[in-house]
Design a protein around this motif. Structure first.
Motif, PDB file in Angstrom:
ATOM      1  N   VAL A   1      77.558   9.779  50.086  1.00 37.69           N
ATOM      2  CA  VAL A   1      77.290   8.439  49.570  1.00 37.69           C
ATOM      3  C   VAL A   1      78.545   7.911  48.881  1.00 37.69           C
ATOM      4  CG1 VAL A   1      75.863   7.070  48.016  1.00 37.69           C
ATOM      5  CG2 VAL A   1      74.850   8.990  49.275  1.00 37.69           C
ATOM      6  N   ALA A   2      78.922   6.674  49.172  1.00 34.07           N
ATOM      7  CA  ALA A   2      80.140   6.091  48.601  1.00 34.07           C
ATOM      8  C   ALA A   2      79.982   5.903  47.084  1.00 34.07           C
ATOM      9  CB  ALA A   2      80.434   4.750  49.255  1.00 34.07           C
ATOM     10  N   PRO A   3      80.958   6.353  46.289  1.00 28.99           N
ATOM     11  CA  PRO A   3      80.841   6.219  44.826  1.00 28.99           C
ATOM     12  C   PRO A   3      80.705   4.776  44.360  1.00 28.99           C
ATOM     13  CG  PRO A   3      82.608   7.742  45.415  1.00 28.99           C
ATOM     14  CD  PRO A   3      82.166   7.092  46.691  1.00 28.99           C
ATOM     15  N   GLU A   4      81.318   3.832  45.085  1.00 33.34           N
ATOM     16  CA  GLU A   4      81.263   2.439  44.641  1.00 33.34           C
ATOM     17  C   GLU A   4      79.854   1.843  44.757  1.00 33.34           C
ATOM     18  OE1 GLU A   4      83.164   2.604  48.810  1.00 33.34           O
ATOM     19  OE2 GLU A   4      83.352   3.642  46.877  1.00 33.34           O
ATOM     20  N   ARG A   5      78.971   2.507  45.432  1.00 30.96           N
ATOM     21  CA  ARG A   5      77.591   2.021  45.526  1.00 30.96           C
ATOM     22  C   ARG A   5      76.775   2.389  44.282  1.00 30.96           C
ATOM     23  NH1 ARG A   5      74.740   4.101  50.860  1.00 30.96           N
ATOM     24  NH2 ARG A   5      73.013   2.999  49.818  1.00 30.96           N
ATOM     25  N   ILE A   6      77.251   3.328  43.476  1.00 27.64           N
ATOM     26  CA  ILE A   6      76.421   3.934  42.436  1.00 27.64           C
ATOM     27  C   ILE A   6      76.779   3.372  41.067  1.00 27.64           C
ATOM     28  CG2 ILE A   6      75.723   6.099  41.360  1.00 27.64           C
ATOM     29  CD1 ILE A   6      76.498   7.517  43.969  1.00 27.64           C
ATOM     30  N   ARG A   7      75.751   3.038  40.299  1.00 31.26           N
ATOM     31  CA  ARG A   7      75.917   2.605  38.913  1.00 31.26           C
ATOM     32  C   ARG A   7      75.064   3.507  38.026  1.00 31.26           C
ATOM     33  NH1 ARG A   7      73.835  -3.253  37.076  1.00 31.26           N
ATOM     34  NH2 ARG A   7      72.047  -2.375  38.179  1.00 31.26           N
ATOM     35  N   VAL A   8      75.632   4.009  36.935  1.00 30.16           N
ATOM     36  CA  VAL A   8      74.952   4.919  36.019  1.00 30.16           C
ATOM     37  C   VAL A   8      74.643   4.185  34.722  1.00 30.16           C
ATOM     38  CG1 VAL A   8      75.221   7.004  34.621  1.00 30.16           C
ATOM     39  CG2 VAL A   8      75.962   6.994  37.026  1.00 30.16           C
ATOM     40  N   ILE A   9      73.394   4.310  34.248  1.00 32.97           N
ATOM     41  CA  ILE A   9      72.967   3.708  32.983  1.00 32.97           C
ATOM     42  C   ILE A   9      72.341   4.799  32.123  1.00 32.97           C
ATOM     43  CG2 ILE A   9      71.600   1.912  31.872  1.00 32.97           C
ATOM     44  CD1 ILE A   9      71.491   0.455  34.530  1.00 32.97           C
ATOM     45  N   ALA A  10      72.772   4.915  30.878  1.00 31.69           N
ATOM     46  CA  ALA A  10      72.229   5.893  29.931  1.00 31.69           C
ATOM     47  C   ALA A  10      71.322   5.179  28.938  1.00 31.69           C
ATOM     48  CB  ALA A  10      73.361   6.611  29.212  1.00 31.69           C
TER      49      ALA A  10
ATOM     50  N   GLN B   1      68.839  -6.880  38.715  1.00 32.30           N
ATOM     51  CA  GLN B   1      67.751  -7.130  37.789  1.00 32.30           C
ATOM     52  C   GLN B   1      67.256  -5.865  37.099  1.00 32.30           C
ATOM     53  OE1 GLN B   1      64.728  -9.153  40.024  1.00 32.30           O
ATOM     54  NE2 GLN B   1      66.071 -10.843  40.604  1.00 32.30           N
ATOM     55  N   SER B   2      67.896  -4.722  37.348  1.00 35.07           N
ATOM     56  CA  SER B   2      67.481  -3.481  36.706  1.00 35.07           C
ATOM     57  C   SER B   2      67.631  -3.605  35.196  1.00 35.07           C
ATOM     58  CB  SER B   2      68.335  -2.311  37.215  1.00 35.07           C
ATOM     59  OG  SER B   2      68.149  -2.147  38.602  1.00 35.07           O
ATOM     60  N   PRO B   3      66.699  -3.059  34.412  1.00 33.72           N
ATOM     61  CA  PRO B   3      66.778  -3.186  32.959  1.00 33.72           C
ATOM     62  C   PRO B   3      67.988  -2.457  32.400  1.00 33.72           C
ATOM     63  CG  PRO B   3      65.071  -1.629  33.577  1.00 33.72           C
ATOM     64  CD  PRO B   3      65.531  -2.272  34.848  1.00 33.72           C
ATOM     65  N   GLU B   4      68.764  -3.157  31.593  1.00 35.02           N
ATOM     66  CA  GLU B   4      69.958  -2.552  30.998  1.00 35.02           C
ATOM     67  C   GLU B   4      69.998  -2.800  29.501  1.00 35.02           C
ATOM     68  OE1 GLU B   4      73.597  -3.581  32.900  1.00 35.02           O
ATOM     69  OE2 GLU B   4      72.703  -3.667  34.885  1.00 35.02           O
ATOM     70  N   LYS B   5      68.904  -3.281  28.933  1.00 35.71           N
ATOM     71  CA  LYS B   5      68.905  -3.613  27.509  1.00 35.71           C
ATOM     72  C   LYS B   5      69.177  -2.364  26.668  1.00 35.71           C
ATOM     73  CE  LYS B   5      66.097  -5.822  23.927  1.00 35.71           C
ATOM     74  NZ  LYS B   5      64.793  -6.445  23.603  1.00 35.71           N
ATOM     75  N   GLN B   6      70.202  -2.414  25.849  1.00 40.98           N
ATOM     76  CA  GLN B   6      70.607  -1.357  24.952  1.00 40.98           C
ATOM     77  C   GLN B   6      70.980  -0.077  25.685  1.00 40.98           C
ATOM     78  OE1 GLN B   6      67.548  -0.849  21.990  1.00 40.98           O
ATOM     79  NE2 GLN B   6      67.860  -2.905  21.131  1.00 40.98           N
ATOM     80  N   GLY B   7      71.210  -0.170  26.959  1.00 35.84           N
ATOM     81  CA  GLY B   7      71.650   1.012  27.711  1.00 35.84           C
ATOM     82  C   GLY B   7      73.139   0.963  27.945  1.00 35.84           C
ATOM     83  N   GLU B   8      73.737   2.141  28.098  1.00 37.37           N
ATOM     84  CA  GLU B   8      75.161   2.231  28.382  1.00 37.37           C
ATOM     85  C   GLU B   8      75.375   2.341  29.881  1.00 37.37           C
ATOM     86  OE1 GLU B   8      77.068   5.311  26.240  1.00 37.37           O
ATOM     87  OE2 GLU B   8      76.800   4.385  24.273  1.00 37.37           O
ATOM     88  N   THR B   9      76.069   1.369  30.455  1.00 36.77           N
ATOM     89  CA  THR B   9      76.329   1.349  31.885  1.00 36.77           C
ATOM     90  C   THR B   9      77.722   1.854  32.180  1.00 36.77           C
ATOM     91  OG1 THR B   9      74.877  -0.559  32.113  1.00 36.77           O
ATOM     92  CG2 THR B   9      76.346  -0.088  33.958  1.00 36.77           C
ATOM     93  N   THR B  10      77.814   2.785  33.111  1.00 33.48           N
ATOM     94  CA  THR B  10      79.125   3.306  33.523  1.00 33.48           C
ATOM     95  C   THR B  10      79.125   3.405  35.043  1.00 33.48           C
ATOM     96  OG1 THR B  10      78.357   5.600  33.347  1.00 33.48           O
ATOM     97  CG2 THR B  10      79.423   4.652  31.413  1.00 33.48           C
ATOM     98  N   GLU B  11      80.301   3.489  35.623  1.00 35.87           N
ATOM     99  CA  GLU B  11      80.439   3.710  37.052  1.00 35.87           C
ATOM    100  C   GLU B  11      80.289   5.199  37.354  1.00 35.87           C
ATOM    101  OE1 GLU B  11      80.647   1.332  39.249  1.00 35.87           O
ATOM    102  OE2 GLU B  11      80.672  -0.205  37.700  1.00 35.87           O
ATOM    103  N   ALA B  12      79.904   5.482  38.590  1.00 36.96           N
ATOM    104  CA  ALA B  12      79.748   6.879  38.995  1.00 36.96           C
ATOM    105  C   ALA B  12      81.107   7.563  38.951  1.00 36.96           C
ATOM    106  CB  ALA B  12      79.171   6.958  40.391  1.00 36.96           C
ATOM    107  N   PRO B  13      81.146   8.838  38.569  1.00 35.46           N
ATOM    108  CA  PRO B  13      82.435   9.559  38.504  1.00 35.46           C
ATOM    109  C   PRO B  13      83.029   9.742  39.877  1.00 35.46           C
ATOM    110  CG  PRO B  13      80.568  11.065  38.187  1.00 35.46           C
ATOM    111  CD  PRO B  13      80.009   9.663  38.207  1.00 35.46           C
TER     112      PRO B  13
END
Length: 210
Positions: free
Chosen positions: A149-158, A198-210
């Protein structure tokens, strides 16, 4: 015709009668009806197919071939999967089974963006839970990248402990271990760009996939 006289002997009379009978029979056979001609063949000229026989109503019984229009397959729908992380931050065997199905889904084949939202229970402090939730989501991203899977497709939210599926404690305040195990998870979403945004990101930390 033979003409007899009164002076002819009796033998001659008998012979004349027999001869007349024979000639009469021959005349009857000759003047009788002629044999009927054979019916014309419907095979047509050599090399030509026989003509189609019309039905009694006058409509040809030979039906034209009907060409069926191929049906268009329905487009895939966005995919939402909850990956369990009952203990630690490593991808669990149950989560791997679900991820194998995710790889085979139509949403993945469409090349849509992938959102990985990590979650924890309420045990520990906020910063530790935030790190643990990010680590879980990043481990899922690494699993997908290892399988092409291409890394640029993935978004990580904590999210840490902010969005539990179930209350972490019972009404009397005691910890609910079953609920806490369910709260330790990664929520995977595969959707078109407009829906993924539209994914919920309120108060979450968003980072790109490593």
């Amino acid at each position: 015709m033979l003409r007899l006289t009164k002076s002819a002997p009796a033998a001659n009379v008998i012979a004349a009668v027999l001869l007349a009978s024979t000639l009469s029979a021959c005349q009857v056979r000759h003047d009788g009806p002629e044999e009927s001609e054979p019916a014309p063949s419907d095979t047509g000229a050599p090399g030509e197919a026989p003509a189609a026989t019309p039905s009694p109503s006058g409509v040809s019984i030979i039906r034209e071939e009907v060409t069926e229009t191929p049906s268009t397959p329905a487009p895939p729908k966005p995919l939402d999967v909850v990956l369990p992380f009952p203990d630690g931050t490593d991808v669990s065997p149950d989560a791997e089974e679900l991820l194998e199905l995710v790889l085979q889904s139509g949403a993945m084949r469409e090349g849509w963006p992938i959102t990985l939202a990590g979650h924890t229970d309420s045990a520990g402090n906020d910063q530790a839970n935030l790190r643990a939730s990010r680590s879980r989501a990043e481990n899922v991203a690494a699993w997908l990248i290892e399988r092409g899977v291409a890394p640029e497709r993935i978004r990580v939210i904590a999210f840490g402990e902010q969005n539990p599926l179930l209350p972490n404690a019972r009404p009397d305040g005691s910890p609910d271990e079953v609920a806490r195990r369910r709260n330790r998870r990664v929520e995977l979403r595969v959707a078109p760009p407009a829906d993924a945004a539209q994914s919920p990101e309120k108060q979450g930390e968003t980072t790109e996939a490593p």
